[in-house]
Design an enzyme around this catalytic site. Structure first.
Site, PDB file in Angstrom:
ATOM      1  N   GLU A   1      11.381  18.705  31.112  1.00  0.00           N
ATOM      2  CA  GLU A   1      10.331  18.401  30.128  1.00  0.00           C
ATOM      3  C   GLU A   1       9.296  19.520  30.079  1.00  0.00           C
ATOM      4  O   GLU A   1       8.772  19.841  29.010  1.00  0.00           O
ATOM      5  CB  GLU A   1       9.657  17.062  30.455  1.00  0.00           C
ATOM      6  CG  GLU A   1      10.549  15.833  30.276  1.00  0.00           C
ATOM      7  CD  GLU A   1      11.157  15.706  28.893  1.00  0.00           C
ATOM      8  OE1 GLU A   1      10.568  16.188  27.916  1.00  0.00           O
ATOM      9  OE2 GLU A   1      12.267  15.132  28.800  1.00  0.00           O
TER      10      GLU A   1
ATOM     11  N   ALA B   1       0.837  -1.194   0.000  1.00  0.00           N
ATOM     12  CA  ALA B   1       0.000   0.000   0.000  1.00  0.00           C
ATOM     13  C   ALA B   1       0.874   1.246   0.000  1.00  0.00           C
ATOM     14  O   ALA B   1       2.044   1.198   0.364  1.00  0.00           O
ATOM     15  CB  ALA B   1      -0.895  -0.019   1.234  1.00  0.00           C
TER      16      ALA B   1
ATOM     17  N   HIS C   1      10.537  22.208  27.741  1.00  0.00           N
ATOM     18  CA  HIS C   1      10.278  21.867  26.327  1.00  0.00           C
ATOM     19  C   HIS C   1       8.796  22.108  25.995  1.00  0.00           C
ATOM     20  O   HIS C   1       8.467  22.703  24.967  1.00  0.00           O
ATOM     21  CB  HIS C   1      10.549  20.384  26.064  1.00  0.00           C
ATOM     22  CG  HIS C   1      12.001  20.015  25.984  1.00  0.00           C
ATOM     23  ND1 HIS C   1      12.888  20.673  25.177  1.00  0.00           N
ATOM     24  CD2 HIS C   1      12.711  19.021  26.590  1.00  0.00           C
ATOM     25  CE1 HIS C   1      14.088  20.108  25.292  1.00  0.00           C
ATOM     26  NE2 HIS C   1      14.004  19.106  26.156  1.00  0.00           N
TER      27      HIS C   1
ATOM     28  N   THR D   1      10.675   0.285   3.629  1.00  0.00           N
ATOM     29  CA  THR D   1       9.632   0.957   2.860  1.00  0.00           C
ATOM     30  C   THR D   1       8.984   0.025   1.843  1.00  0.00           C
ATOM     31  O   THR D   1       8.207   0.477   1.007  1.00  0.00           O
ATOM     32  CB  THR D   1      10.196   2.198   2.153  1.00  0.00           C
ATOM     33  OG1 THR D   1      11.458   1.858   1.567  1.00  0.00           O
ATOM     34  CG2 THR D   1      10.401   3.337   3.119  1.00  0.00           C
TER      35      THR D   1
ATOM     36  N   LYS E   1      10.572  -2.428  -0.329  1.00  0.00           N
ATOM     37  CA  LYS E   1      11.262  -2.750  -1.594  1.00  0.00           C
ATOM     38  C   LYS E   1      11.159  -4.251  -1.886  1.00  0.00           C
ATOM     39  O   LYS E   1      10.775  -4.649  -2.980  1.00  0.00           O
ATOM     40  CB  LYS E   1      12.734  -2.319  -1.511  1.00  0.00           C
ATOM     41  CG  LYS E   1      12.885  -0.824  -1.287  1.00  0.00           C
ATOM     42  CD  LYS E   1      14.320  -0.395  -1.196  1.00  0.00           C
ATOM     43  CE  LYS E   1      14.988  -0.763   0.115  1.00  0.00           C
ATOM     44  NZ  LYS E   1      14.412  -0.057   1.271  1.00  0.00           N
TER      45      LYS E   1
ATOM     46  N   HIS F   1      -2.381  -3.904   7.170  1.00  0.00           N
ATOM     47  CA  HIS F   1      -1.907  -4.700   8.317  1.00  0.00           C
ATOM     48  C   HIS F   1      -2.958  -4.866   9.411  1.00  0.00           C
ATOM     49  O   HIS F   1      -2.775  -5.664  10.320  1.00  0.00           O
ATOM     50  CB  HIS F   1      -0.626  -4.081   8.876  1.00  0.00           C
ATOM     51  CG  HIS F   1       0.536  -4.290   7.954  1.00  0.00           C
ATOM     52  ND1 HIS F   1       1.172  -5.493   7.827  1.00  0.00           N
ATOM     53  CD2 HIS F   1       1.130  -3.462   7.057  1.00  0.00           C
ATOM     54  CE1 HIS F   1       2.119  -5.397   6.921  1.00  0.00           C
ATOM     55  NE2 HIS F   1       2.109  -4.176   6.435  1.00  0.00           N
TER      56      HIS F   1
HETATM   57  N1  LIG Z   1       4.071  -0.347   1.349  1.00  0.00           N
HETATM   58  C1  LIG Z   1       3.868  -1.310   2.221  1.00  0.00           C
HETATM   59  N2  LIG Z   1       2.643  -1.877   2.322  1.00  0.00           N
HETATM   60  C2  LIG Z   1       2.431  -2.871   3.207  1.00  0.00           C
HETATM   61  N3  LIG Z   1       3.366  -3.364   4.022  1.00  0.00           N
HETATM   62  C3  LIG Z   1       4.594  -2.849   3.980  1.00  0.00           C
HETATM   63  C4  LIG Z   1       4.905  -1.799   3.060  1.00  0.00           C
HETATM   64  N4  LIG Z   1       6.194  -1.467   3.225  1.00  0.00           N
HETATM   65  C5  LIG Z   1       6.677  -2.276   4.161  1.00  0.00           C
HETATM   66  N5  LIG Z   1       5.728  -3.107   4.628  1.00  0.00           N
HETATM   67  C6  LIG Z   1       5.902  -4.110   5.682  1.00  0.00           C
HETATM   68  O1  LIG Z   1       7.225  -4.057   6.128  1.00  0.00           O
HETATM   69  C7  LIG Z   1       7.870  -5.294   5.940  1.00  0.00           C
HETATM   70  C8  LIG Z   1       9.312  -5.083   5.521  1.00  0.00           C
HETATM   71  O2  LIG Z   1       9.354  -4.491   4.245  1.00  0.00           O
HETATM   72  P1  LIG Z   1      10.489  -4.828   3.202  1.00  0.00           P
HETATM   73  O3  LIG Z   1      11.301  -5.962   3.664  1.00  0.00           O
HETATM   74  O4  LIG Z   1       9.861  -4.921   1.881  1.00  0.00           O
HETATM   75  O5  LIG Z   1      11.343  -3.520   3.332  1.00  0.00           O
HETATM   76  P2  LIG Z   1      12.635  -3.145   2.529  1.00  0.00           P
HETATM   77  O6  LIG Z   1      12.358  -1.807   1.943  1.00  0.00           O
HETATM   78  O7  LIG Z   1      13.011  -4.227   1.608  1.00  0.00           O
HETATM   79  O8  LIG Z   1      13.642  -2.975   3.725  1.00  0.00           O
HETATM   80  P3  LIG Z   1      15.214  -3.094   3.703  1.00  0.00           P
HETATM   81  O9  LIG Z   1      15.718  -1.920   2.932  1.00  0.00           O
HETATM   82  O10 LIG Z   1      15.546  -2.996   5.136  1.00  0.00           O
HETATM   83  O11 LIG Z   1      15.539  -4.400   3.064  1.00  0.00           O
HETATM   84  C9  LIG Z   1       7.045  -6.001   4.895  1.00  0.00           C
HETATM   85  O12 LIG Z   1       7.124  -7.379   5.053  1.00  0.00           O
HETATM   86  C10 LIG Z   1       5.663  -5.484   5.161  1.00  0.00           C
HETATM   87  O13 LIG Z   1       5.043  -6.223   6.178  1.00  0.00           O
HETATM   88 ZN   LIG Z   2      15.382  17.586  26.538  1.00  0.00          ZN
END
Ligand SMILES: Nc1ncnc2c1ncn2[C@@H]1O[C@H](COP(=O)(O)OP(=O)(O)OP(=O)(O)O)[C@@H](O)[C@H]1O
Ligand SMILES: [Zn+2]
Length: 730
Positions: free
Chosen positions: A522, A259, A525, A300, A302, A438
């Site tokens: 705190e 997503a 701040h 993110t 990938k 999720h």
């Molecule tokens: N866009 C997204 N939609 C849904 N779930 C996500 C999304 N991005 C990340 N996730 C969740 O986060 C988990 C880890 O993401 P992923 O392994 O694809 O990240 P990555 O970008 O490959 O990270 P890295 O750079 O650390 O390898 C996924 O298994 C999923 O559950």
């Molecule tokens: Zn502080």
């Protein structure tokens, strides 16, 4: 010779003693036969007792004796660290052991039907002298089996020292009884051999051949999904370690599961369409894109997107991490790359995904000192393989990296990774969509509304997809810990806090004075944040220690913004200094509590002066060297260096003075908030409003306003609007 020896368990002739002990020995494994324990007699006695008491029971006895031996065997294989076969699985030794036991049992049995067991003496008095014996069989010259007249047990059996002696004894008894020669009991001599006695000589050869066959079979096991048997690593060092996910079994991920990155999805969609229908492109003479780099911060999505691409295209997916090509030996990496692509071509149409491609695809060394030949050879092989595709190969290569800037330019050339797809951290709408994905498996009381997902998204600015996945899972764990039937909003709130600042550490006890310092720090701040126009909305302030280092913290909600103004920078610096200044104003001494704040302030001031052209005196020049490692000379004069120094100091000093002015004016408010904190440990935005009145500026975070702000606190009803009273500190 036949004189009976009295033992505690009965009469045992020396003759029989030796025979039975030999039988018993056959039924034991060699290790126990050779063992001299402190109670050897006891063991023999118990075995003999069973022979005496149970008829035709030799098998039961032997199985009883066997049990502890088997156990010993198992311990030997697994427990002994010096055992070269310690790593073998149970199958590897259980089957040979069973065979062994069968062989030994058969050997022991030797085809002799024992009948009722007794001594020669007993036989003589109970049967022979009473004329109850029909016929006698001497087996192998050592054992006698006597057939008895009807009404008796069918057979009687006993051991003898030598056939001659037995003959003489038989004659002597029958002479004594006056039995004529022609009516005497017939004695037959018989040699019996078990089939095992023929087989046993071949046994070592069979074991040897079987073992060798097994080892070779282990070595031959290979391919993308090899289980990695004990010999795998040696035989397959040059083989790719890529994991193969097959459409039917493993890849259930589809685009709907990814997503909040619609543009990226659209880009990879083209690869899917190509793999599904290559003719559509080839017909018009289009060359198919070879590959794409998926870049972006960690978590993110990938990897997820790459898998979804394979899932949608319904093709095999070979996934490997760049670091798996890196080995100590030169040439191994290159060989693995070759193997990977050979497999991919065999499975075509297919997708290869190389995660962390920077591990091999990093820019090659420019210096003549050729730092890493192996890495270069691997990269070169990768380039060769990608060039080597022709369009009929139908293999798409996707690669993931967090550092696209590090990659060798040759990789990014058209015809190799010619697409660059960037996956950024999701914005509010993206986070909302990811939450919805999720939240699907989570058991909630009511259906997940747009508002609910939006609320969670608004509370988690800066979260990546992986953080969101983690957060949803944490919330479910928290609810489960309370044995709840459903996961609720409060579980999510706790989970978010846990993901941001770590676990609450109730065991970390602060002294009352420390607690007071943290509370005033705190509060400083919080007051700065409340009365500064560009401060982010405050969600809560807490003085419960959390995570590794935080003794207290305030949770703000920064908006998703892409530009930061000079004034915003200044307000952030004032806010960061609020803790230290409040300590100064309220106590005689300051503490180390502000270390992190001061670092942030210094970093911001540095960036403003060196990178962002935000110092009038220095003008719009970037002073920060791009590649700090290679820099030997500063790219500016000593005078400029001094001005830089002065300007950084000035920015921080200005912020400090404005902060001090603000907090001196609001000293009462600081005091009230600190006292409330000491009383409640956690205060929320509502508490702040109750004590201080509404914030004098409209909140600038749209997501906050939309999803988190109570309706009566919204925009127009705010007594102080944006155009009203300027922030006291500005
Ligand atoms: N866009 C997204 N939609 C849904 N779930 C996500 C999304 N991005 C990340 N996730 C969740 O986060 C988990 C880890 O993401 P992923 O392994 O694809 O990240 P990555 O970008 O490959 O990270 P890295 O750079 O650390 O390898 C996924 O298994 C999923 O559950
Ligand atoms: Zn502080």
């Amino acid at each position: 010779m036949t004189r009976a020896v009295r033992s505690p368990i009965g009469l045992i002739s020396p003759l029989r003693y030796s025979r039975l002990s030999r039988l018993a020995c056959f039924q034991r494994t060699p290790s126990q036969v050779c063992t001299f324990s402190t109670t050897p007699t006891y063991r023999f006695k118990s075995t003999l007792l069973k022979f005496d008491q149970k008829k035709n029971d030799s098998n039961t006895t032997s199985s009883k004796n066997k049990k502890p031996n088997d156990k010993n065997g198992a311990n030997g294989a697994n427990g002994d660290p010096n055992n070269p076969f310690g790593n073998l699985k149970w199958k590897d030794w259980v089957i040979p052991s069973i065979l062994m036991v069968i062989v030994l049992n058969g050997f022991a049995a030797s085809g002799i039907d024992n009948g009722a067991q007794m001594t020669f003496q007993d036989f003589k008095t109970n049967y022979l002298e009473k004329g109850l014996v029909k016929k006698v069989n001497v087996i192998n010259g050592t054992y006698v089996q006597a057939e008895l007249l009807s009404g008796m047990p069918r057979f009687a059996g006993f051991s003898i020292g030598s056939p001659d002696f037995f003959d003489n004894e038989m004659d002597a008894v029958q002479d004594r009884l006056g039995i004529p020669t022609n009516e005497r009991i017939p004695i037959a001599y018989e040699t019996r051999t078990s089939v095992w006695s023929y087989l046993i000589p071949f046994l070592p050869t069979v074991i040897l051949i079987g073992g060798t066959y097994y080892l070779i079979a282990q070595m031959r096991k290979k391919g993308p999904n090899s289980k990695g048997g004990p010999f795998d690593s040696i035989m397959n060092v040059g083989k790719s370690k890529a994991k193969l996910f097959n459409q039917d079994t493993n890849i259930k991920v589809k685009f709907k599961d990814v997503a909040g990155c619609d543009e990226a999805k659209e880009e990879v969609m083209e690869f899917v369409s190509f793999l599904k229908n290559p003719q559509k492109y080839e017909r018009l003479g289009a060359k198919i894109p070879r590959g794409a780099i998926l870049s972006g911060p960690p978590g993110t999505g990938k990897t997820l997107l790459a898998r979804a691409t394979a899932g949608e295209a319904a093709v095999p997916f070979l996934s490997v991490s760049g670091s798996e090509f890196v080995e100590m030996f030169v040439g191994v990496g290159a060989s693995r790359v070759r193997d990977l692509f050979a497999t991919a071509r065999k499975l075509a149409p297919s997708i290869v995904f190389i995660d962390e491609i920077d591990a091999i695809g990093g820019a090659r060394e420019k210096s003549p000192m050729r730092a890493n030949d192996e890495k270069e050879a691997t990269l070169n092989q990768l380039l060769v393989e990608m060039d080597g595709f022709d369009s009929s190969d139908h293999v798409v290569v996707l690669a993931g990296t967090n550092r696209p800037d590090m990659l060798d330019k040759a990789l990014l050339r058209p015809g190799r990774f010619d697409r660059h797809i960037y996956l950024d951290k999701p914005d509010i709408e993206g986070r909302k969509a990811i939450y919805k994905v999720h939240l699907r498996p989570i058991k909630m009381k009511d259906a997940v509304t747009d508002m609910f997902a939006g609320r969670l998204a608004a509370m988690t600015p800066g979260f990546s997809g992986a953080d969101i996945a983690n957060c949803c899972n944490e919330a479910a764990l928290i609810a489960a810990r309370h044995s709840a039937d459903f996961v609720e909003l409060k579980d999510f709130e706790q989970a978010i806090e846990r993901v941001i600042v770590g676990l609450e550490r109730k065991t970390r006890i602060l002294s009352p004075q420390e607690k007071k310092t943290v509370a005033y720090h705190e509060a400083g701040h919080a007051i700065c944040g409340w009365y500064l126009k560009y401060a982010d909305p405050l969600l809560k302030v807490s003085i419960i220690p959390r995570g590794q280092a935080a003794l207290g913290y305030a949770q703000y909600l920064p908006a998703d913004q892409y530009l930061i103004s000079e004034e915003q920078f200044e307000h952030r610096m004032i806010m960061a200094l609020g803790g230290r200044v409040s300590e100064e104003l309220n106590f005689d001494d300051v503490t180390t509590g502000a270390a992190d704040d001061l670092q942030k302030v210094t970093k911001m001031a540095n960036a403003m002066v060196l990178k962002l052209g935000m110092s009038k005196k220095l003008g719009t020049i970037v002073f920060e060297p791009k590649d700090t490692q290679m820099q030997v000379h500063k790219p500016f004069s000593e005078e400029t260096f001094e001005v830089i120094d002065i300007e950084i100091h000035r920015l921080i000093d200005d912020a400090y003075h404005k902060c001090k002015k603000l907090l001196t004016e609001k000293l009462d408010e600081v005091d009230k908030i600190a006292k409330e904190l000491l009383k409640k440990e956690v205060i929320t935005r509502d508490d702040m409003i109750r004590i201080l009145g509404p914030r004098p500026f409209e909140e600038k975070n749209d997501a906050f306003k939309k999803y988190l702000l109570p309706k009566n606190e919204d925009g127009g009803e705010n007594p102080h609007s944006d155009s009203g009273e300027p922030a006291p500190a500005s």
